[in-house]
Design a protein around this motif. Structure first.
Motif, mmCIF file in Angstrom:
data_model
loop_
_atom_site.group_PDB
_atom_site.id
_atom_site.type_symbol
_atom_site.label_atom_id
_atom_site.label_comp_id
_atom_site.label_asym_id
_atom_site.label_seq_id
_atom_site.Cartn_x
_atom_site.Cartn_y
_atom_site.Cartn_z
ATOM 1 N N LYS A 48 1.346 -1.195 -0.172
ATOM 2 C CA LYS A 48 0.240 -0.069 -0.143
ATOM 3 C C LYS A 48 1.014 1.204 0.389
ATOM 4 N N ALA A 49 0.078 2.553 -0.505
ATOM 5 C CA ALA A 49 0.596 3.551 -0.764
ATOM 6 C C ALA A 49 1.939 4.093 0.681
ATOM 7 N N LYS A 50 1.186 4.058 2.544
ATOM 8 C CA LYS A 50 2.225 3.823 3.180
ATOM 9 C C LYS A 50 3.086 3.329 3.902
ATOM 10 N N ASP A 51 3.164 2.050 3.055
ATOM 11 C CA ASP A 51 4.219 1.327 3.471
ATOM 12 C C ASP A 51 5.460 1.527 2.376
ATOM 13 N N PHE A 52 5.540 2.416 1.390
ATOM 14 C CA PHE A 52 6.153 2.367 1.297
ATOM 15 C C PHE A 52 7.518 3.451 2.068
ATOM 16 N N VAL A 53 8.660 3.368 2.135
ATOM 17 C CA VAL A 53 9.307 3.631 2.930
ATOM 18 C C VAL A 53 9.894 5.651 2.139
ATOM 19 N N ALA A 54 9.855 6.492 2.850
ATOM 20 C CA ALA A 54 10.373 7.915 1.844
ATOM 21 C C ALA A 54 12.081 7.661 2.407
ATOM 22 N N MET A 55 13.511 7.758 1.375
ATOM 23 C CA MET A 55 14.206 8.463 1.507
ATOM 24 C C MET A 55 14.490 9.848 1.036
ATOM 25 N N ASP A 56 15.648 10.366 2.451
ATOM 26 C CA ASP A 56 16.094 11.656 1.396
ATOM 27 C C ASP A 56 17.050 11.167 0.435
ATOM 28 N N ARG A 57 17.318 11.766 -1.305
ATOM 29 C CA ARG A 57 18.224 11.020 -2.316
ATOM 30 C C ARG A 57 18.989 12.075 -1.877
ATOM 31 N N ALA A 58 19.237 13.322 -0.903
ATOM 32 C CA ALA A 58 20.846 13.405 -0.989
ATOM 33 C C ALA A 58 21.817 12.471 -0.066
ATOM 34 N N LYS A 59 20.866 12.502 1.683
ATOM 35 C CA LYS A 59 21.678 11.340 2.121
ATOM 36 C C LYS A 59 21.307 9.872 1.309
ATOM 37 N N LEU A 60 21.198 9.717 0.819
ATOM 38 C CA LEU A 60 21.213 8.188 0.453
ATOM 39 C C LEU A 60 22.473 8.243 -0.714
ATOM 40 N N GLY A 61 22.586 9.524 -0.894
ATOM 41 C CA GLY A 61 23.443 9.273 -2.216
ATOM 42 C C GLY A 61 25.038 9.862 -1.671
ATOM 43 N N THR A 62 25.277 10.260 -0.427
ATOM 44 C CA THR A 62 26.319 10.115 0.483
ATOM 45 C C THR A 62 27.292 9.069 0.203
ATOM 46 N N LEU A 63 26.594 7.527 0.077
ATOM 47 C CA LEU A 63 26.545 5.607 0.032
ATOM 48 C C LEU A 63 28.055 6.310 -1.146
ATOM 49 N N ASN A 64 27.994 7.097 -1.914
ATOM 50 C CA ASN A 64 28.454 7.131 -3.204
ATOM 51 C C ASN A 64 29.907 7.139 -3.013
ATOM 52 N N ASP A 65 30.001 7.821 -1.859
ATOM 53 C CA ASP A 65 31.359 8.132 -1.229
ATOM 54 C C ASP A 65 32.338 8.001 -0.351
ATOM 55 N N VAL A 66 31.468 6.852 0.051
ATOM 56 C CA VAL A 66 31.245 5.826 0.783
ATOM 57 C C VAL A 66 33.101 4.481 0.659
ATOM 58 N N ILE A 67 34.176 5.136 1.042
ATOM 59 C CA ILE A 67 35.125 3.178 1.904
ATOM 60 C C ILE A 67 34.557 2.882 2.870
ATOM 61 N N PRO A 68 34.148 1.454 1.831
ATOM 62 C CA PRO A 68 33.432 0.627 2.372
ATOM 63 C C PRO A 68 34.736 -0.749 3.093
ATOM 64 N N PRO A 69 34.282 -1.307 4.682
ATOM 65 C CA PRO A 69 35.269 -1.675 4.853
ATOM 66 C C PRO A 69 35.333 -2.715 3.835
ATOM 67 N N ALA A 70 36.432 -3.558 3.566
ATOM 68 C CA ALA A 70 36.420 -5.361 3.158
ATOM 69 C C ALA A 70 35.482 -6.708 4.019
ATOM 70 N N ASP A 71 35.747 -6.460 5.065
ATOM 71 C CA ASP A 71 34.992 -8.095 5.486
ATOM 72 C C ASP A 71 32.977 -6.999 5.095
ATOM 73 N N PRO A 72 32.648 -8.288 4.506
ATOM 74 C CA PRO A 72 31.295 -7.863 3.822
ATOM 75 C C PRO A 72 29.843 -7.922 5.060
ATOM 76 N N ILE A 73 30.116 -8.796 5.782
ATOM 77 C CA ILE A 73 29.242 -8.467 7.160
ATOM 78 C C ILE A 73 29.513 -6.893 7.686
ATOM 79 N N GLU A 74 30.679 -6.235 7.501
ATOM 80 C CA GLU A 74 30.886 -5.312 7.982
ATOM 81 C C GLU A 74 30.120 -4.109 7.284
ATOM 82 N N ARG A 75 30.578 -4.256 5.893
ATOM 83 C CA ARG A 75 30.171 -3.065 5.366
ATOM 84 C C ARG A 75 28.561 -3.203 5.141
#
Length: 354
Positions: A48-75
């Motif tokens: 339903k419409a109320k089920d969708f998760v609204a997300m801030d696109r700018a904040k979500l976009g900061t993931l593009n600049d993350v240097i992730p941990p090598a360990d897949p669980i930590e990442r």
């Protein structure tokens, strides 16, 4: 009709069995600042419409600049934290793990599904070559573990595509996974999906491969009940449910992330006595979710729903294997890819939600 109402309508349309099963697949709608994404563990057909998760696109976009941990669980834990921080509503669910990929695409509507007709190609040995010939406007992504790694790989490939063609790919095929369709209107989504399904159906027809799975007739009720009682008596776990169907050529290995989640990577074939089941667990690290025995196939689960889903995905895997014969045969996932899914917290969460 609002954009959110339209993505609900699209979700229901492409949440049926021809396109997705269980809690698989995801959809989104976006404007300049916000992306509304299907939450993990929610079915498309019931959302339903109320089920969708609204997300801030700018904040979500900061993931593009993350240097992730090598360990897949930590990442993946780090990525989960970033995505939860990008949520605009505290009471909405956990966003789909592919939310960053939805955000990367500028198209207003994005629909990601796993149709067997499509996966007959994406899970085939010659799938990439066929996709290039049939869908020159599409982007093909070789298999990448789902989650953050996949999202970043697809982001880079989308940027390369845009640099060469000055537009986004309307279709993205994911090796051993499924398809993303994106467009600015629901009508364009329908046209793109229609073209993909039609062209692939024509390919199967041309080589005489049915798009329906042939399932054998079930024996009489007494034999079914006797077999189920035998499984329950020998299965080294209390309180299981069993769902049964006629025989079909079960898959011999892991095909896609969804198949691993619901049916496990391998199906038990043979008489399921206590010692044989223990041997299976020693070899694979788990008890089977699907048993093929005595001209029947059984889905096993802690609930009737989970047992039914295990069997449903086994049948889907069998159909994908059947269709893949049109393009060089089925290509199973590697051991490393299989192990990632088997130990992935995200898929464990999705399974529990269902």
């Amino acid at each position: 009709m609002t954009g959110l109402e339209q993505i609900v309508e699209l979700s229901h349309k492409y949440g049926v069995a021809d396109y997705v099963k269980g809690g698989g697949g995801n959809t989104s709608f976006k404007d300049k600042n916000t992306v509304w994404v299907k939450p993990s563990g929610t079915t498309l057909v019931s959302i339903k419409a109320k089920d969708f998760v609204a997300m801030d696109r700018a904040k979500l976009g900061t993931l593009n600049d993350v240097i992730p941990p090598a360990d897949p669980i930590e990442r993946e834990a780090l990525v989960k934290e970033y995505m939860l921080n990008a949520k605009l509503g505290p009471d909405s669910g956990r966003p789909s793990v592919e939310a960053p990929l939805h955000n990367t695409l500028d198209a207003v509507f994005v629909v990601h599904t796993h149709p067997a007709i499509v996966n007959g190609m994406t899970c085939a040995v010659g799938g990439a070559k066929v996709a290039a010939a049939l869908f020159p406007e599409a982007l093909w992504i070789d298999y990448v573990d789902p989650g953050y790694t996949l999202c970043m790989k697809v982001r880079d490939r989308i940027n390369n595509y845009k640099a060469k063609r000055s537009k986004e790919p309307p279709i993205i095929f994911l090796d051993n996974h499924g398809v993303f369709i994106s467009a600015d209107t629901p009508q364009e989504i329908d046209e793109l999906f229609g073209n993909v399904m039609s062209l692939l159906s024509e390919q199967y027809k041309a080589v005489g491969i049915s798009t329906e799975l042939k399932i054998g007739r079930l024996p009489d009720k007494n034999k079914q009940e006797s077999a189920i009682a035998f499984i329950k008596e020998n299965y080294p776990q209390d309180e299981i449910s069993v769902h049964v169907s006629g025989n079909f050529p079960e898959p011999k290995g892991p095909i896609s992330p969804d198949h691993i989640v619901y049916t496990k990577s391998y199906i038990f074939n043979g008489t399921p006595d206590r010692e044989a089941l223990k041997d299976f667990r020693r070899k694979h690290g788990y008890l089977p979710n699907v048993i093929a025995w005595d001209n029947m196939v059984f889905g096993i689960g802690t609930t009737q729903k989970k047992a039914s889903l295990a069997l449903e995905f086994a049948q889907d895997g069998a159909l994908v294997s059947q269709l893949a014969e049109a393009f060089g045969g089925i290509e199973y996932l590697t051991d490393s890819s299989r192990e990632f899914i088997e130990n992935w917290e995200v898929e464990s969460y999705r399974s529990k939600q269902l």
